[in-house]
Design an enzyme around this catalytic site. Structure first.
Site, PDB file in Angstrom:
ATOM      1  N   ASP A 182      39.172  31.711  26.554  1.00 10.76           N
ATOM      2  CA  ASP A 182      38.717  32.347  27.789  1.00 10.76           C
ATOM      3  C   ASP A 182      37.527  33.255  27.521  1.00 10.76           C
ATOM      4  OD1 ASP A 182      40.443  31.445  29.941  1.00 10.76           O
ATOM      5  OD2 ASP A 182      42.076  32.367  28.800  1.00 10.76           O
ATOM      6  N   HIS A 232      42.901  26.882  24.266  1.00 11.55           N
ATOM      7  CA  HIS A 232      42.102  27.338  25.412  1.00 11.55           C
ATOM      8  C   HIS A 232      41.467  28.688  25.099  1.00 11.55           C
ATOM      9  CE1 HIS A 232      41.210  27.423  29.788  1.00 11.55           C
ATOM     10  NE2 HIS A 232      41.514  28.716  29.747  1.00 11.55           N
ATOM     11  N   SER A 239      46.392  29.852  25.840  1.00 12.68           N
ATOM     12  CA  SER A 239      45.195  30.690  25.902  1.00 12.68           C
ATOM     13  C   SER A 239      45.285  31.761  24.832  1.00 12.68           C
ATOM     14  CB  SER A 239      45.084  31.363  27.267  1.00 12.68           C
ATOM     15  OG  SER A 239      44.113  32.403  27.178  1.00 12.68           O
ATOM     16  N   HIS A 286      36.623  27.916  28.391  1.00 11.22           N
ATOM     17  CA  HIS A 286      36.570  28.241  29.820  1.00 11.22           C
ATOM     18  C   HIS A 286      35.596  29.392  30.011  1.00 11.22           C
ATOM     19  CE1 HIS A 286      39.105  29.990  33.431  1.00 11.22           C
ATOM     20  NE2 HIS A 286      37.900  29.597  33.812  1.00 11.22           N
ATOM     21  N   MET A 320      34.714  35.683  28.932  1.00 11.95           N
ATOM     22  CA  MET A 320      34.504  36.574  30.085  1.00 11.95           C
ATOM     23  C   MET A 320      33.330  37.490  29.825  1.00 11.95           C
ATOM     24  SD  MET A 320      38.421  37.584  30.910  1.00 11.95           S
ATOM     25  CE  MET A 320      39.741  36.352  30.923  1.00 11.95           C
ATOM     26  N   ASP A 346      45.507  27.173  35.374  1.00 11.03           N
ATOM     27  CA  ASP A 346      45.330  28.337  34.509  1.00 11.03           C
ATOM     28  C   ASP A 346      45.732  29.583  35.291  1.00 11.03           C
ATOM     29  OD1 ASP A 346      44.449  30.200  32.665  1.00 11.03           O
ATOM     30  OD2 ASP A 346      42.364  29.525  32.656  1.00 11.03           O
ATOM     31  N   MET A 372      42.250  27.520  39.218  1.00  9.37           N
ATOM     32  CA  MET A 372      42.759  28.844  38.854  1.00  9.37           C
ATOM     33  C   MET A 372      43.919  29.193  39.780  1.00  9.37           C
ATOM     34  SD  MET A 372      41.002  29.954  36.268  1.00  9.37           S
ATOM     35  CE  MET A 372      42.009  31.439  36.211  1.00  9.37           C
ATOM     36  N   MET A 427      33.921  32.048  32.058  1.00 12.73           N
ATOM     37  CA  MET A 427      33.969  32.870  33.277  1.00 12.73           C
ATOM     38  C   MET A 427      32.769  33.796  33.210  1.00 12.73           C
ATOM     39  SD  MET A 427      38.066  33.476  33.227  1.00 12.73           S
ATOM     40  CE  MET A 427      38.187  32.926  31.522  1.00 12.73           C
TER      41      MET A 427
HETATM   42  C1  DX5 Z   1      42.708  34.225  33.289  1.00  9.56           C
HETATM   43  C2  DX5 Z   1      42.537  33.306  32.102  1.00  9.56           C
HETATM   44  C3  DX5 Z   1      43.803  32.651  31.699  1.00  9.56           C
HETATM   45  C4  DX5 Z   1      44.854  33.579  31.261  1.00  9.56           C
HETATM   46  C5  DX5 Z   1      46.187  32.932  31.504  1.00  9.56           C
HETATM   47  O1  DX5 Z   1      41.465  34.707  33.632  1.00  9.56           O
HETATM   48  O2  DX5 Z   1      41.597  32.287  32.426  1.00  9.56           O
HETATM   49  O3  DX5 Z   1      43.595  31.645  30.723  1.00  9.56           O
HETATM   50  O4  DX5 Z   1      44.726  33.957  29.922  1.00  9.56           O
HETATM   51  O5  DX5 Z   1      47.162  33.847  31.134  1.00  9.56           O
HETATM   52  P1  DX5 Z   1      48.643  33.781  31.657  1.00  9.56           P
HETATM   53  O6  DX5 Z   1      49.195  32.451  31.261  1.00  9.56           O
HETATM   54  O7  DX5 Z   1      49.270  34.929  30.961  1.00  9.56           O
HETATM   55  O8  DX5 Z   1      48.602  33.931  33.160  1.00  9.56           O
HETATM   56 ZN    ZN Z   2      41.237  30.197  31.226  1.00 10.88          ZN
END
Ligand code: DX5
Ligand code: ZN
Length: 226
Positions: A39, A37, A12, A70, A41, A177, A141, A72
């Protein structure tokens, strides 16, 4: 892409140097990352803000493997085309993002991209039962989404196994994840996950100036599973 369940590592870039994404992406791929990956948000579905479509579009030319986006965000449907046009290879939306996850998956499929459905830790496995035929991947998750570096929830191992059973022999990946590291990776792999997102466990101790650390970190995850 032919389907198989060999273990894939998807770092990520939430844990990358935000002033250096192109070089960070090249570094993790050179060091053996299978996917990248991303993320996304929105400060509403999750309490953090990251990448809009222009940022994802800027990452695209640097990704040679597979860009796994991904989302969110809620609502999500209105943004699917923008992330598809930005160059995502896979778009994953949350089942909790709105009342119509089935329609959301249809909309992702209509863009020609691979489609994923994600579940928060409190959502039961059965929430995806009638969505699986529209999916290329289920994302479980293993932390509450929003931040890297959180502690893995062991309660989710049972959910991964249930989803693995619901999938049967359909060509659908299970991604995990959150809190994946050499200690938890063997547990999720045993439960049936095949795509492992890892942020802190891949990026810790490394940088674009010392990218071999990323390789060593990914190797430690693979070795723990093997
Ligand atoms: C959390 C994200 C993850 C996160 C994982 O909301 O979707 O992808 O970056 O990070 P680690 O591996 O540090 O838990
Ligand atoms: Zn993620």
């Amino acid at each position: 892409m032919d389907f198989d369940r060999k273990i894939r590592i998807a770092p990520s870039i939430l844990s990358a140097d935000f002033a250096n994404f192109g070089a960070e992406i090249r570094a993790i791929e050179d060091q053996g990352a299978d996917w990248v990956h991303v993320d996304v948000m929105d400060g509403h579905f999750v309490p953090n803000l990251t990448f809009g479509p222009p940022a994802v579009k800027a990452f695209r030319p640097h990704v040679k493997t597979f860009m796994d986006v991904h989302l969110m965000i809620a609502p999500v449907d209105a943004y699917i085309d923008a992330y598809a046009e930005a160059g995502a290879d896979m778009i994953t939306a949350h089942v909790e993002a709105g009342p119509h996850p089935h329609r959301t998956l249809q909309a992702i499929r209509a863009t020609g991209k691979k489609a994923g459905i994600a579940l928060n830790p409190g959502t039961p496995a059965e929430a995806v039962d009638y969505l699986l035929d529209l999916c290329d991947m289920v994302l479980v998750m293993t932390v509450n989404p929003g931040f890297g570096g959180q502690k893995f929830f062991h309660s989710q191992l049972d959910k991964i196994a249930r989803i693995r059973a619901l999938i049967g022999d359909r060509p659908i990946h299970i991604q995990v994840d959150g809190g994946v590291d050499p200690t938890t990776a063997p547990l999720v792999a045993k439960a049936g996950a095949d795509v492992l997102v890892a942020g802190s466990a891949v990026f810790k101790g490394g940088s674009v100036a010392s990218p071999d650390v990323y390789g060593t970190n990914m190797q430690a995850i693979r070795a723990a599973i093997a």
